[in-house]
Design an enzyme around this catalytic site. Sequence first.
Site, PDB file in Angstrom:
ATOM      1  N   SER A  98       0.835  -1.204   0.000  1.00 54.55           N
ATOM      2  CA  SER A  98       0.000   0.000   0.000  1.00 54.55           C
ATOM      3  C   SER A  98       0.873   1.259   0.000  1.00 54.55           C
ATOM      4  CB  SER A  98      -0.963  -0.036   1.184  1.00 54.55           C
ATOM      5  OG  SER A  98      -1.977   0.923   1.050  1.00 54.55           O
ATOM      6  N   ASP A 213      -9.955  -5.258  -4.127  1.00 47.00           N
ATOM      7  CA  ASP A 213      -9.417  -4.175  -3.297  1.00 47.00           C
ATOM      8  C   ASP A 213     -10.321  -2.938  -3.374  1.00 47.00           C
ATOM      9  OD1 ASP A 213      -7.837  -2.250  -2.010  1.00 47.00           O
ATOM     10  OD2 ASP A 213      -5.974  -3.098  -2.792  1.00 47.00           O
ATOM     11  N   HIS A 241      -7.597  -5.713   0.113  1.00 48.93           N
ATOM     12  CA  HIS A 241      -6.363  -4.939   0.255  1.00 48.93           C
ATOM     13  C   HIS A 241      -5.313  -5.674   1.077  1.00 48.93           C
ATOM     14  CE1 HIS A 241      -4.217  -1.211  -0.277  1.00 48.93           C
ATOM     15  NE2 HIS A 241      -4.109  -0.970   1.015  1.00 48.93           N
TER      16      HIS A 241
END
Length: 260
Positions: A98, A213, A241
């Site tokens: 991320s 996601d 995610h």
Amino acid sequence: MGYYVPVESGVKLYVEDLNPNGSKTIVFLHGWPLSHKQFEYQFNILPAMGYRCIGIDWRGFGKSDKPISGYDFNRLADDIRTVIDVLQLDSITLVGHSTGGAIAIRYISRYNGYGVSSLVLVDAAAPIGFTEETADRLLEQALNDRPKMMREVTDTFFFQYITSSFAEWFLQLGLQAAGWSTAAIILTLRDEELYADLPKIHVPTLIVHGIHDKVIPYAQAQELKQKIRNSQLVPFHYSGHGCFWEERDKFNQLLMQWIG
């Protein structure tokens, strides 16, 4: 083994260093607003398979010091460079999840891939992070009811079912960060982008991304694949995610195959 590395006057980063005598080194950069502990289900397996696994808490997060400033991508990348220098690391695989993926991209671009032999981007917040609308909503929550914000982040993070106990553990990882650093990264994800960095990535790059996601759309992984030469995209069909947990066996096997 855990220890602290000074990155500037008055600021030390916490480093978890597992199996320091491992034959190949993997450096993990966590996502916002978590810590190295998000990779527990990698650290359970990979060191025993002979890999040296290093988890770095960025400034403001986890066990690291939490200064008021220094939360732009350049400064965060500079911190990683200092850790790599102090630990004399070379030929590492850099894994960024991320926002950690965004930091990894900036590091490769800013330092010409110094010390890095390959890159793994996991649900990377790149080439852009949050939309202005999402960022403004998260910022308002972060500054007024951060536990509620973290609860909502947890609710949207995973595609697969998580137990209430796991959700509580995950929540506490996020709350270990400082409020000001949590807010500062929201602004960085809103205001910075990484398009100019992508052509500068010259190391082999593995892109993994959950197709469900809701935080960073899968389409961004496809864009990274187009813009990063010598890159490979592997979709995770049962993940949101958090494919490092949701499909952890597949993730760990893929990582080992990638590194060799």
